[in-house]
Design a protein around this motif. Structure first.
Motif, PDB file in Angstrom:
ATOM      1  N   ASN A 280      23.211 -28.750 -13.832  1.00  0.00           N
ATOM      2  CA  ASN A 280      23.546 -28.793 -12.322  1.00  0.00           C
ATOM      3  C   ASN A 280      22.834 -27.598 -11.411  1.00  0.00           C
ATOM      4  N   ASN A 291      16.110 -35.660  -3.392  1.00  0.00           N
ATOM      5  CA  ASN A 291      17.653 -35.015  -3.029  1.00  0.00           C
ATOM      6  C   ASN A 291      17.936 -34.502  -4.307  1.00  0.00           C
ATOM      7  N   THR A 292      18.803 -33.486  -4.397  1.00  0.00           N
ATOM      8  CA  THR A 292      19.322 -32.672  -5.589  1.00  0.00           C
ATOM      9  C   THR A 292      20.279 -33.732  -6.252  1.00  0.00           C
ATOM     10  N   LEU A 293      20.098 -33.624  -7.794  1.00  0.00           N
ATOM     11  CA  LEU A 293      20.923 -34.358  -8.341  1.00  0.00           C
ATOM     12  C   LEU A 293      22.261 -33.516  -9.273  1.00  0.00           C
ATOM     13  N   LYS A 307      25.659 -38.330  -5.753  1.00  0.00           N
ATOM     14  CA  LYS A 307      24.363 -37.401  -6.482  1.00  0.00           C
ATOM     15  C   LYS A 307      24.109 -37.655  -7.969  1.00  0.00           C
ATOM     16  N   GLY A 320      17.596 -40.198  -8.714  1.00  0.00           N
ATOM     17  CA  GLY A 320      18.921 -40.364  -8.042  1.00  0.00           C
ATOM     18  C   GLY A 320      18.790 -42.031  -7.697  1.00  0.00           C
TER      19      GLY A 320
END
Length: 426
Positions: A280, A291-293, A307, A320
């Motif tokens: 992460n 978008n951040t996973l 997420k 995502g």
């Protein structure tokens, strides 16, 4: 693998065993750390074998070749272990078992009666990927393991377990025979199969041959089908000793045996959590939504998160969750449905990724870089490679590679895929 709450329970419940000699652990394949409704009493996803305060092992003693009053007394005496071999209506051979102060006995089966130390239920995969109970094919008293109470604490497995009356009965229909030395032996209805890996349970491990274990602990090649009357050929060059990484199949559930020494080399709960945080921390991004996973915490291992990383299983590109114009008009979103990857245009199932949480299934401590196909459980490359090469009994006479975390049958050329993450753009 336990969640933080489970870890507290585990550590408190093991307080009484602190300082005790640990022989090893049995872990049921398919549960990824705990049973769906939680571990309860003797029914749980893993069972630790510790040296008992007092030895309870048994060994063969007097043989009664006919049903004499002494034989009848051995069967009816609830303080006397015995095995009865019914050859015909007119002849039953009874073998008395005596106390063995050098071993500890542990029994495994479906029965919840007190002689069973580890209650194991069937692990069946439905078409929706959920584990569910059906009519059981596991014996009520499936097998027993005898551990030497002194170093090196070797563990030996035998088919069948003693019931509440301390008896094992092999009826007329059970496969049984008299050995050249005059001793009786036999097999249980659906059999107890064991596979010992080559090179231990390490990153160099290779699957071994499946064998069947008899009631007296002899080794045989497999029968033609699981419950055939004719036994397989005797393999007198092998023993019933379990090694680190041995698999035990009870026809409905498969158990992994890990020695205490072997468990010392597996990832810990903290190590798997550190690997998750490291993944992460790399801030992987969805190439479509940017978008951040993030992999959810280990205690939320089955709850989809916004997420959550998803993967196209054909190519390994991680995204995502997103809609995609590559879908056909009117096509309904469904997990695992064939979709086209926006990155490389390959077609394949699209599923969420889940970290493999049961540490005992890992053959090394490397980073989780690969996912099983088609379930999406993530683990190290060597671990994925080992389990994809390991064929587990399936039905009465077939074998298939399965994901150890959920026992879903593996698909594709290798059964797993390398994950391709996209890093942050900034």
């Amino acid at each position: 693998m336990f969640s933080p709450d489970q870890e507290k329970i585990s550590s408190s419940s093991s307080a009484s065993t602190k300082g005790a000699v640990k022989y090893g652990e049995l872990i049921v394949l398919g549960y990824n750390g705990s049973l769906p409704n939680g571990d309860r009493g003797r029914q749980k996803s893993r069972f630790a074998l510790y040296r008992r305060p007092k030895a309870n092992g048994v060994k063969p003693g007097t043989v009664h070749t006919s049903y004499t009053p002494q034989a009848a007394q051995a069967i009816s005496n609830k303080d006397q272990h015995s095995i009865s071999y019914t050859l015909s209506r007119a002849q039953t051979v009874v073998v008395e078992y005596t106390h063995d102060s050098n071993t500890d006995m542990f029994q495994i089966g479906r029965s919840t009666e007190s002689p069973i130390d580890f209650v194991v239920m069937d692990t069946v995969l439905s078409s929706h990927g959920d584990n569910q109970s059906v009519q059981s094919t596991i014996s009520r008293f499936a097998c027993r393991i005898l551990c030497q109470r002194s170093p090196p604490y070797n563990a030996h497995i035998y088919a069948a377990g003693f019931d509440s009356s301390k008896n094992i009965f092999l009826g007329e229909k059970a496969a049984k025979w008299r050995n050249p030395d005059g001793q009786m032996d036999g097999l249980t209805t659906n059999g107890v199969l064991v596979m010992n890996p080559h090179h231990g349970f390490t990153q160099d491990s290779r699957p071994g041959q499946w064998r069947e274990i008899s009631v007296c602990g002899n080794i045989f090649r497999l029968r033609e089908t699981r419950s055939a009357q004719q036994r397989g050929k005797l393999v007198d060059t092998e023993t019933q000793e379990l090694v680190d990484g041995s698999l035990i199949d009870l026809c409905g559930a498969t158990l992994l045996w890990r020695t205490a020494e072997g468990l010392g080399h597996t990832p810990t709960v903290k190590h798997l959590e550190a690997l998750r945080q490291e993944l992460n921390a790399g801030r992987p991004q969805c190439p479509v939504g940017f978008n951040t996973l993030a992999f959810p915490s280990l205690r939320r291992k089955e709850v989809l998160d916004e997420k959550q990383p998803w993967v196209y299983l054909r190519c390994g590109h991680v995204h995502g969750f997103h809609g995609w114009e590559g879908q056909r008009n009117g096509e309904v979103e469904a997990e695992g449905r064939e979709r086209e990857c926006p990155m490389c245009r390959s077609h394949g199932p699209y599923v969420p990724l889940w970290l493999g949480c049961e540490a005992a299934f890992y053959v090394d401590t490397a980073a989780p870089t690969h996912a099983f196909v088609p379930c999406g459980h993530v683990c190290s490359e060597k671990t994925a490679a080992y389990w994809s090469q390991t064929l587990l009994p399936h039905g009465t006479h077939t074998f298939h590679a399965t994901c150890p975390f959920c026992v879903q049958l593996l698909d594709g050329e290798t059964g797993y895929v390398r994950l391709i993450f996209q890093g942050p753009l900034d």
